[in-house]
Design a protein around this motif. Structure first.
Motif, PDB file in Angstrom:
ATOM      1  N   VAL A   1      35.983  40.290  61.023  1.00 12.13           N
ATOM      2  CA  VAL A   1      36.985  40.843  60.109  1.00 12.13           C
ATOM      3  C   VAL A   1      37.902  39.731  59.604  1.00 12.13           C
ATOM      4  O   VAL A   1      38.493  39.014  60.405  1.00 12.13           O
ATOM      5  N   PRO A   2      38.046  39.567  58.296  1.00 17.07           N
ATOM      6  CA  PRO A   2      38.971  38.563  57.779  1.00 17.07           C
ATOM      7  C   PRO A   2      40.395  39.101  57.693  1.00 17.07           C
ATOM      8  O   PRO A   2      40.601  40.310  57.524  1.00 17.07           O
ATOM      9  N   VAL A   3      41.380  38.206  57.801  1.00 16.94           N
ATOM     10  CA  VAL A   3      42.755  38.587  57.523  1.00 16.94           C
ATOM     11  C   VAL A   3      42.858  38.786  56.011  1.00 16.94           C
ATOM     12  O   VAL A   3      42.580  37.866  55.243  1.00 16.94           O
ATOM     13  N   PRO A   4      43.236  39.991  55.556  1.00 14.40           N
ATOM     14  CA  PRO A   4      43.208  40.263  54.114  1.00 14.40           C
ATOM     15  C   PRO A   4      44.446  39.746  53.381  1.00 14.40           C
ATOM     16  O   PRO A   4      45.505  39.534  53.983  1.00 14.40           O
ATOM     17  N   LEU A   5      44.300  39.540  52.092  1.00 10.18           N
ATOM     18  CA  LEU A   5      45.422  39.238  51.214  1.00 10.18           C
ATOM     19  C   LEU A   5      45.898  40.530  50.562  1.00 10.18           C
ATOM     20  O   LEU A   5      45.130  41.485  50.420  1.00 10.18           O
ATOM     21  N   HIS A   6      47.159  40.552  50.155  1.00 12.06           N
ATOM     22  CA  HIS A   6      47.638  41.671  49.359  1.00 12.06           C
ATOM     23  C   HIS A   6      46.918  41.631  48.008  1.00 12.06           C
ATOM     24  O   HIS A   6      46.625  40.551  47.484  1.00 12.06           O
ATOM     25  N   PRO A   7      46.567  42.792  47.437  1.00 10.62           N
ATOM     26  CA  PRO A   7      45.836  42.815  46.163  1.00 10.62           C
ATOM     27  C   PRO A   7      46.464  41.959  45.065  1.00 10.62           C
ATOM     28  O   PRO A   7      45.748  41.313  44.289  1.00 10.62           O
ATOM     29  N   PHE A   8      47.794  41.922  44.999  1.00 10.69           N
ATOM     30  CA  PHE A   8      48.448  41.129  43.955  1.00 10.69           C
ATOM     31  C   PHE A   8      48.210  39.645  44.189  1.00 10.69           C
ATOM     32  O   PHE A   8      47.912  38.903  43.244  1.00 10.69           O
ATOM     33  N   ARG A   9      48.318  39.194  45.454  1.00 10.32           N
ATOM     34  CA  ARG A   9      48.084  37.782  45.748  1.00 10.32           C
ATOM     35  C   ARG A   9      46.603  37.427  45.555  1.00 10.32           C
ATOM     36  O   ARG A   9      46.284  36.331  45.105  1.00 10.32           O
ATOM     37  N   LEU A  10      45.724  38.358  45.906  1.00  6.77           N
ATOM     38  CA  LEU A  10      44.296  38.122  45.686  1.00  6.77           C
ATOM     39  C   LEU A  10      44.007  37.972  44.200  1.00  6.77           C
ATOM     40  O   LEU A  10      43.208  37.115  43.794  1.00  6.77           O
ATOM     41  N   TRP A  11      44.663  38.769  43.375  1.00  4.88           N
ATOM     42  CA  TRP A  11      44.487  38.675  41.921  1.00  4.88           C
ATOM     43  C   TRP A  11      44.958  37.323  41.408  1.00  4.88           C
ATOM     44  O   TRP A  11      44.306  36.705  40.558  1.00  4.88           O
ATOM     45  N   ARG A  12      46.062  36.815  41.948  1.00  6.43           N
ATOM     46  CA  ARG A  12      46.589  35.523  41.497  1.00  6.43           C
ATOM     47  C   ARG A  12      45.739  34.362  42.003  1.00  6.43           C
ATOM     48  O   ARG A  12      45.481  33.415  41.267  1.00  6.43           O
ATOM     49  N   ARG A  13      45.276  34.456  43.262  1.00 11.09           N
ATOM     50  CA  ARG A  13      44.523  33.343  43.852  1.00 11.09           C
ATOM     51  C   ARG A  13      43.037  33.410  43.509  1.00 11.09           C
ATOM     52  O   ARG A  13      42.321  32.427  43.635  1.00 11.09           O
ATOM     53  N   LYS A  14      42.541  34.572  43.133  1.00  9.45           N
ATOM     54  CA  LYS A  14      41.148  34.803  42.737  1.00  9.45           C
ATOM     55  C   LYS A  14      40.189  34.978  43.917  1.00  9.45           C
ATOM     56  O   LYS A  14      39.147  35.600  43.762  1.00  9.45           O
TER      57      LYS A  14
END
Length: 258
Positions: A140-153
């Motif tokens: 299981v990976p430590v997830p990013l918040h959707p907004f940060r994932l959108w910014r970091r890709k």
């Protein structure tokens, strides 16, 4: 032609084609050291000089926190830190200290989109896991918040976890954890501020909870610093019924051996 002969001929042809393809790629794009860029014989390796400078964490180390000992206190030894303040996760394992080339590799993957580094780093993490990956029910990976994932890709922890699961033949479950709180960046925050920042940041979806009950989980992140993030994630997993959580990172912050 005999069917057995045909299968052997086909397999030989495929192997030859793969070698020719690899040779052609290496001719056009010569393999280089992932640390310094010097030419190497392997596309997923570092040169002897960079390898010598890699601050690997090897035994003896604390059986719980993975802290390297300055001397060997015996098998199964636990550090004073783990005794005084036991972590919520069951054990921590890391490849190297977060300095020198190890820090450069982490920053390359995380901030410069060097996803080509992930396969090499993941292989080293499997070895550093001390058997935890092989014994895990899921990765299981430590997830990013959707907004940060959108910014970091992309999520560097997810990229590492996906390859670890693939190479080890273990189930990859990026859906097991969600980041439900948009936190501030942890860089520059002290321990208490980091803990406050990630408190309640993670949740396990209701539909996933039955699959976690009694399971052994390897929780993957790129770097361990104070442990606030992985501790918050572990709490969410254990509240959902996980039996055992091993935190596995490529690097960890440490001032020196204990």
């Amino acid at each position: 032609m005999d069917r057995h002969v045909w299968r052997n001929w086909t397999a030989h042809g495929a192997s030859l084609f793969a070698r020719l393809r690899t040779g052609a790629v290496n001719l056009l794009f010569p393999p280089v050291c992932r640390g310094c860029g010097r030419l190497t014989g392997d596309a997923h390796a570092v040169c002897p000089s960079c390898w010598a400078g890699l601050p690997l964490i090897e035994r003896p180390y604390c059986d719980v926190l993975g802290l390297p000992f300055a001397f060997d206190p015996g098998e199964g030894a636990v550090s004073p830190e783990a005794i005084a303040d036991p972590p919520v996760f069951d054990r921590l394992r890391s490849v190297a200290l977060h300095q020198g080339i190890a820090r450069d590799l982490v920053h390359g993957l995380k901030y410069r989109d060097r996803t080509d580094l992930a396969p090499m780093m993941a292989e080293w993490m499997i070895r550093a896991s001390d058997g935890a990956v092989a014994a895990a029910d899921m990765i299981v990976p430590v997830p990013l918040h959707p907004f940060r994932l959108w910014r970091r890709k992309f999520n560097q922890a997810a990229e590492l976890a996906r390859i670890i699961a693939e190479r080890a033949g273990r189930p990859y479950r990026p859906d097991a954890l969600r980041r439900i709180k948009r936190t501030s960046r942890q860089v520059g925050l002290g321990l208490r501020a980091r803990e406050d920042n990630v408190r309640g940041a993670f949740a396990v979806p209701e539909c996933v909870r039955p699959t976690l009950a009694g399971k052994s989980i390897v929780l993957v992140d790129d770097v361990y610093t104070t442990g606030a993030t992985v501790s918050a994630a572990t709490r969410a997993l254990k509240r959902a019924g996980a039996r055992d959580v091993t935190v596995l990172t490529f690097a960890r912050a440490l001032s020196g051996p204990i």
